[in-house]
Design an enzyme around this catalytic site. Sequence first.
Site, short mmCIF file in Angstrom:
data_model
loop_
_atom_site.label_atom_id
_atom_site.label_comp_id
_atom_site.label_asym_id
_atom_site.label_seq_id
_atom_site.Cartn_x
_atom_site.Cartn_y
_atom_site.Cartn_z
N ARG A 78 -3.52 -14.07 5.86
CA ARG A 78 -4.73 -14.79 5.60
C ARG A 78 -5.04 -14.88 4.12
O ARG A 78 -5.86 -15.67 3.68
CB ARG A 78 -5.90 -14.07 6.30
CG ARG A 78 -5.94 -14.33 7.79
CD ARG A 78 -6.92 -13.40 8.48
NE ARG A 78 -6.18 -12.31 9.10
CZ ARG A 78 -6.78 -11.33 9.79
NH1 ARG A 78 -8.10 -11.29 9.89
NH2 ARG A 78 -6.06 -10.39 10.37
N GLU A 116 1.65 -18.10 -1.50
CA GLU A 116 1.40 -16.70 -1.15
C GLU A 116 0.35 -16.13 -2.10
O GLU A 116 0.22 -16.56 -3.23
CB GLU A 116 2.74 -15.93 -1.25
CG GLU A 116 2.67 -14.43 -1.13
CD GLU A 116 2.19 -13.89 0.21
OE1 GLU A 116 1.15 -14.38 0.69
OE2 GLU A 116 2.82 -12.96 0.74
N ASP A 117 -0.39 -15.14 -1.62
CA ASP A 117 -1.41 -14.53 -2.48
C ASP A 117 -0.78 -13.55 -3.48
O ASP A 117 -0.96 -13.68 -4.68
CB ASP A 117 -2.52 -13.86 -1.65
CG ASP A 117 -1.99 -12.82 -0.65
OD1 ASP A 117 -0.76 -12.69 -0.48
OD2 ASP A 117 -2.81 -12.13 -0.02
N ASP A 119 4.40 -8.26 -3.73
CA ASP A 119 4.29 -6.83 -4.01
C ASP A 119 5.69 -6.21 -3.87
O ASP A 119 6.51 -6.35 -4.76
CB ASP A 119 3.27 -6.26 -3.01
CG ASP A 119 2.89 -4.82 -3.28
OD1 ASP A 119 2.48 -4.51 -4.41
OD2 ASP A 119 3.00 -4.00 -2.36
N LYS A 159 3.14 -8.41 -8.66
CA LYS A 159 3.15 -7.03 -9.16
C LYS A 159 4.61 -6.62 -9.32
O LYS A 159 5.19 -5.97 -8.44
CB LYS A 159 2.49 -6.09 -8.14
CG LYS A 159 1.02 -6.34 -7.90
CD LYS A 159 0.41 -5.13 -7.19
CE LYS A 159 -0.33 -5.53 -5.95
NZ LYS A 159 -0.86 -4.38 -5.20
N PHE A 208 -4.38 -1.96 -6.66
CA PHE A 208 -4.73 -2.63 -5.41
C PHE A 208 -5.89 -3.56 -5.69
O PHE A 208 -6.95 -3.14 -6.14
CB PHE A 208 -5.09 -1.62 -4.32
CG PHE A 208 -5.08 -2.26 -2.96
CD1 PHE A 208 -3.89 -2.41 -2.25
CD2 PHE A 208 -6.25 -2.76 -2.41
CE1 PHE A 208 -3.87 -3.03 -1.01
CE2 PHE A 208 -6.24 -3.39 -1.16
CZ PHE A 208 -5.04 -3.52 -0.47
P1 IMP Z 1 4.99 -7.32 0.21
O1 IMP Z 1 5.70 -7.62 1.45
O2 IMP Z 1 4.96 -5.86 -0.11
O3 IMP Z 1 5.42 -8.14 -0.98
O4 IMP Z 1 3.48 -7.59 0.49
C1 IMP Z 1 2.86 -8.78 0.24
C2 IMP Z 1 1.56 -8.82 0.99
O5 IMP Z 1 0.89 -7.55 0.95
C3 IMP Z 1 0.61 -9.79 0.33
O6 IMP Z 1 0.73 -11.03 0.91
C4 IMP Z 1 -0.74 -9.17 0.62
O7 IMP Z 1 -1.21 -9.64 1.85
C5 IMP Z 1 -0.48 -7.70 0.72
N1 IMP Z 1 -0.83 -7.04 -0.55
C6 IMP Z 1 0.01 -6.63 -1.52
N2 IMP Z 1 -0.66 -6.09 -2.55
C7 IMP Z 1 -1.97 -6.17 -2.22
C8 IMP Z 1 -3.19 -5.81 -2.91
O8 IMP Z 1 -3.20 -5.31 -4.05
N3 IMP Z 1 -4.34 -6.07 -2.24
C9 IMP Z 1 -4.37 -6.62 -0.99
N4 IMP Z 1 -3.28 -6.99 -0.33
C10 IMP Z 1 -2.08 -6.77 -0.93
MG MG Z 2 -0.40 -11.64 2.65
#
Ligand code: IMP
Ligand code: MG
Length: 187
Positions: A51, A107-108, A111, A139, A160
Amino acid sequence: MTEPRPSEPPPYVVDQMISAKAIAARVEDLAAEITTAFAGTRKLVVVGLLRGSFVFIADLVREIDLPVEVDFLEASSYGDALESSREVRILKDLRGEIAGRDVLVVEDIVDTGFTLHHVKNLLLSRGPKRLEICALLDKPARREVPIKATWTGFEIPDEFVVGYGIDYGQRNRNLPFIGKVRFTGAG
Ligand code: IMP
Ligand code: MG
């Protein structure tokens, strides 16, 4: 399928990191680059990852000067936690077909990279003509899977963050800016 109601987090405040004004300026730049990159497309399919990208995608598409279609996909790796589970599940798939089409995934945050890696491979397996990725935040210090968005709004440190669509246990999505979570509880 419904999810369990998020539990109460320990007390925290949100310290502003990126202002609404700075976000708006960057979104304008990103949209201009995307418009140039996809110039001449019959139609660009903009795929928002739910979302967290809902605010970003709403602002971004309104600045893209191309015919666009909007679709959504929901993948989950975080649940309501502060850490990625590293296991990506597709909770809601696209409604439309992307074979032979120009696709922009929005994508937001990137990470660990697990989510985007999984989603990118899934969508590439459907044979789009072209697939690019636009992430609002990156990040890089947290990356475990090598993946990079074509366009990134802001690189941020390992904090975060919440706001502008991004949540902590479903809270703070409606903040107009992006801020970092700072816990205030004693001990
Ligand atoms: P990844 O699979 O670890 O790259 O995670 C990506 C997803 O984790 C993003 O689409 C976010 O929904 C969530 N996410 C990663 N970092 C944060 C943060 O700092 N705050 C809130 N959601 C995060
Ligand atoms: Mg996400």
